[in-house]
Scaffold this motif. Structure first.
Motif, mmCIF file in Angstrom:
data_model
loop_
_atom_site.group_PDB
_atom_site.id
_atom_site.type_symbol
_atom_site.label_atom_id
_atom_site.label_comp_id
_atom_site.label_asym_id
_atom_site.label_seq_id
_atom_site.Cartn_x
_atom_site.Cartn_y
_atom_site.Cartn_z
ATOM 1 N N THR A 1 17.719 -45.514 55.249
ATOM 2 C CA THR A 1 16.437 -46.146 54.728
ATOM 3 C C THR A 1 15.312 -45.163 54.508
ATOM 4 O O THR A 1 14.453 -45.255 53.736
ATOM 5 N N ALA A 2 15.160 -44.093 55.521
ATOM 6 C CA ALA A 2 14.317 -43.080 54.939
ATOM 7 C C ALA A 2 14.457 -42.496 53.472
ATOM 8 O O ALA A 2 13.461 -42.042 52.695
ATOM 9 N N LEU A 3 15.712 -42.244 52.975
ATOM 10 C CA LEU A 3 15.990 -41.704 51.770
ATOM 11 C C LEU A 3 15.336 -42.719 50.785
ATOM 12 O O LEU A 3 14.847 -42.413 49.850
ATOM 13 N N VAL A 4 15.683 -44.002 50.807
ATOM 14 C CA VAL A 4 15.384 -45.011 49.648
ATOM 15 C C VAL A 4 13.942 -45.064 49.971
ATOM 16 O O VAL A 4 13.371 -45.110 48.691
ATOM 17 N N GLN A 5 13.228 -44.938 50.975
ATOM 18 C CA GLN A 5 11.580 -44.986 51.026
ATOM 19 C C GLN A 5 11.175 -43.967 50.240
ATOM 20 O O GLN A 5 10.335 -43.936 49.539
ATOM 21 N N ALA B 1 17.511 -51.432 52.784
ATOM 22 C CA ALA B 1 16.070 -51.117 52.736
ATOM 23 C C ALA B 1 15.498 -51.006 51.260
ATOM 24 O O ALA B 1 14.227 -51.096 51.255
ATOM 25 N N ALA B 2 16.208 -51.207 50.372
ATOM 26 C CA ALA B 2 15.691 -51.298 49.123
ATOM 27 C C ALA B 2 15.132 -52.587 48.711
ATOM 28 O O ALA B 2 14.529 -52.791 47.814
ATOM 29 N N HIS B 3 15.378 -53.485 49.404
ATOM 30 C CA HIS B 3 14.844 -54.996 49.254
ATOM 31 C C HIS B 3 13.178 -55.087 49.155
ATOM 32 O O HIS B 3 12.647 -54.629 50.128
ATOM 33 N N GLY B 4 12.768 -55.582 48.024
ATOM 34 C CA GLY B 4 11.164 -55.753 48.065
ATOM 35 C C GLY B 4 10.826 -54.238 47.410
ATOM 36 O O GLY B 4 9.461 -54.305 47.154
ATOM 37 N N LEU B 5 11.377 -53.320 47.079
ATOM 38 C CA LEU B 5 11.160 -52.244 46.593
ATOM 39 C C LEU B 5 11.425 -52.145 44.963
ATOM 40 O O LEU B 5 12.552 -52.679 44.691
ATOM 41 N N PRO B 6 10.642 -51.402 44.153
ATOM 42 C CA PRO B 6 11.102 -51.381 42.713
ATOM 43 C C PRO B 6 12.138 -50.336 42.578
ATOM 44 O O PRO B 6 11.829 -49.344 41.643
ATOM 45 N N LEU B 7 13.257 -50.396 43.303
ATOM 46 C CA LEU B 7 14.433 -49.624 43.157
ATOM 47 C C LEU B 7 15.611 -50.353 43.369
ATOM 48 O O LEU B 7 15.588 -51.054 44.078
ATOM 49 N N ARG B 8 16.690 -49.780 42.624
ATOM 50 C CA ARG B 8 18.030 -50.426 42.815
ATOM 51 C C ARG B 8 19.024 -49.256 43.558
ATOM 52 O O ARG B 8 18.824 -48.001 43.018
ATOM 53 N N VAL B 9 19.826 -49.637 44.480
ATOM 54 C CA VAL B 9 20.531 -48.526 45.031
ATOM 55 C C VAL B 9 22.216 -48.982 44.538
ATOM 56 O O VAL B 9 22.574 -50.114 44.451
ATOM 57 N N LEU B 10 22.888 -47.931 44.075
ATOM 58 C CA LEU B 10 24.177 -47.826 43.638
ATOM 59 C C LEU B 10 24.969 -47.474 44.882
ATOM 60 O O LEU B 10 24.715 -46.539 45.430
ATOM 61 N N ALA B 11 26.304 -48.173 45.156
ATOM 62 C CA ALA B 11 27.060 -47.662 45.978
ATOM 63 C C ALA B 11 27.676 -46.631 45.506
ATOM 64 O O ALA B 11 28.308 -46.601 44.321
ATOM 65 N N GLY B 12 27.899 -45.339 46.131
ATOM 66 C CA GLY B 12 28.662 -44.199 45.529
ATOM 67 C C GLY B 12 29.290 -43.572 46.759
ATOM 68 O O GLY B 12 29.245 -43.628 47.595
ATOM 69 N N VAL B 13 30.028 -42.295 46.317
ATOM 70 C CA VAL B 13 30.558 -41.531 47.147
ATOM 71 C C VAL B 13 30.765 -40.150 46.498
ATOM 72 O O VAL B 13 30.791 -40.087 45.169
ATOM 73 N N GLU B 14 30.973 -39.179 47.174
ATOM 74 C CA GLU B 14 31.225 -37.659 46.617
ATOM 75 C C GLU B 14 32.540 -37.277 47.343
ATOM 76 O O GLU B 14 32.552 -36.873 48.489
ATOM 77 N N ALA B 15 33.612 -37.399 46.507
ATOM 78 C CA ALA B 15 34.809 -36.995 47.042
ATOM 79 C C ALA B 15 35.240 -35.331 46.789
ATOM 80 O O ALA B 15 35.193 -34.945 45.865
ATOM 81 N N SER B 16 35.768 -34.989 48.031
ATOM 82 C CA SER B 16 36.173 -33.677 47.930
ATOM 83 C C SER B 16 37.482 -33.370 47.258
ATOM 84 O O SER B 16 38.464 -34.288 47.777
ATOM 85 N N THR B 17 38.026 -32.808 46.193
ATOM 86 C CA THR B 17 39.191 -32.168 45.934
ATOM 87 C C THR B 17 39.537 -30.775 45.735
ATOM 88 O O THR B 17 38.641 -30.211 45.828
ATOM 89 N N LEU B 18 40.654 -30.543 45.423
ATOM 90 C CA LEU B 18 41.245 -29.112 45.098
ATOM 91 C C LEU B 18 41.992 -28.979 43.617
ATOM 92 O O LEU B 18 42.786 -29.876 43.513
ATOM 93 N N TRP B 19 41.363 -27.999 43.048
ATOM 94 C CA TRP B 19 42.081 -27.840 41.707
ATOM 95 C C TRP B 19 42.193 -26.267 41.405
ATOM 96 O O TRP B 19 41.008 -25.634 41.656
ATOM 97 N N GLU B 20 43.101 -25.735 41.427
ATOM 98 C CA GLU B 20 43.458 -24.336 41.050
ATOM 99 C C GLU B 20 42.735 -23.492 42.210
ATOM 100 O O GLU B 20 42.118 -22.440 41.949
ATOM 101 N N ASN B 21 42.886 -23.918 43.450
ATOM 102 C CA ASN B 21 42.324 -23.522 44.679
ATOM 103 C C ASN B 21 40.968 -23.221 44.529
ATOM 104 O O ASN B 21 40.199 -22.371 45.530
ATOM 105 N N HIS B 22 40.220 -24.311 43.893
ATOM 106 C CA HIS B 22 38.910 -24.519 44.027
ATOM 107 C C HIS B 22 38.477 -25.711 44.501
ATOM 108 O O HIS B 22 39.065 -26.723 43.930
ATOM 109 N N GLU B 23 37.397 -25.889 45.474
ATOM 110 C CA GLU B 23 37.045 -27.317 46.077
ATOM 111 C C GLU B 23 35.949 -27.681 44.662
ATOM 112 O O GLU B 23 35.061 -27.221 44.560
ATOM 113 N N ILE B 24 36.586 -29.104 44.338
ATOM 114 C CA ILE B 24 35.775 -29.522 43.066
ATOM 115 C C ILE B 24 35.415 -30.968 43.699
ATOM 116 O O ILE B 24 36.319 -31.589 44.250
#
Length: 289
Positions: free
Chosen positions: A26-30, A57-80
């Motif tokens: 809620t605080a982030l959206v505000q 929390a975005a209801h009534g505000l001039p803002l749209r909230v997209l559902a998202g995620v940040e997924a952790s992966t491994l590539w060539e021994n690097h966290e991507i």
């Protein structure tokens, strides 16, 4: 129709208390609305736990909230990290994937705590769990706990001395592959974005290999624009996006209020790169909302 509605400012990478952000959804959206962000993606680490509250929390505000995620992966021994945008949070494939990621995080958190305990830093897991407040536990929570008990002055120094590769509390991650993360995002109707490509410490040669691998695995876009970037990085990443047939995304990667990173700040795409919200049908309606 307001200027925000006609020409929304997109911030497609942000974090809440559901992972390692310090603000509630809620605080982030505000805050985003106060910064005149028109479209905000909630992209917590390996969880969609903050999305529902943020959308309410975005209801009534001039803002749209997209559902998202940040997924952790491994590539060539690097966290991507792979950001998923405009997801169906109830999709079984996504829920199964996130459950596996959660188990990986808990196993790693327990191992980190054991290493810190052997280094005479007790109760680290309990401290991280308390700071996570029921959200996903990350190394950031361990770092905040170590600052809290006086092991370092700031989180950067905690990582430098305790949690970085080769240090006392470092545990190598056992994440999924980039392909597995992209597939889970696509199954849930989302768009897969390579997060902050310039932050992995890769040479230009290896960064090109990463982006090519991401594109070959079915990725859709890369983050081209962030609040803080070295000179010319934005132009360089835009070129890599075009070369690999990828769209461009932008996001602050906001975790907490601070002087150098702010929601919506300095977020724009160079000319000639396709904005992710125009290329993909599930995001296009927001551009004319």
């Amino acid at each position: 129709m307001s200027e925000i509605a006609r020409f929304p400012l997109y911030d497609l990478h942000s974090h809440t208390q559901a992972s390692d952000g310090v603000l509630s959804p809620t605080a982030l959206v505000q805050r985003a609305a106060a910064m005149q962000v028109g479209v905000l993606a909630i992209t917590d680490h390996d969880t969609v736990g903050g999305v529902e509250e943020a959308q309410r929390a975005a209801h009534g505000l001039p803002l749209r909230v997209l559902a998202g995620v940040e997924a952790s992966t491994l590539w060539e021994n690097h966290e991507i990290h792979i950001v998923g945008l405009d997801l169906d949070c109830q999709h079984p494939a996504l829920n199964h994937f996130l459950a596996q990621q959660h188990q990986c995080r808990m196993t790693r958190a327990q191992a980190i705590a054991e290493r810190l305990d052997r280094a005479r830093i007790p109760n680290a897991l309990a401290g991280a769990e308390r700071l996570a407040q029921g959200g996903v536990i990350t190394r950031g929570h361990f770092a905040r706990y170590l600052v809290e008990i006086g092991k370092a002055d700031n989180m950067a120094n905690v990582f430098k001395h305790y949690l970085a590769r080769g240090k006392t509390g470092y545990v190598p991650p056992q994440w999924c592959t980039i392909k597995q993360a992209i597939d889970a995002i696509h199954h849930s109707g989302g768009v897969a974005v390579l997060a902050h490509p310039g932050r992995y410490g890769l040479s230009a040669k290896w960064l090109k290999r990463l982006i090519a691998h991401f594109a070959e695995a079915g990725g859709d876009a890369i983050e081209v624009a962030q609040c803080q970037q070295p000179p010319n990085e934005r132009t360089q990443l835009a070129g890599y996006a075009r070369d690999n047939g990828l769209a461009g995304s932008q996001g602050s990667d906001f975790h907490q209020p601070c002087p150098w990173i702010e929601l919506g700040r300095k977020l724009w795409l160079p000319g000639g790169v396709e904005p992710v919200w125009e290329r993909f049908p599930q995001l296009a309606p927001l551009a004319s909302a």
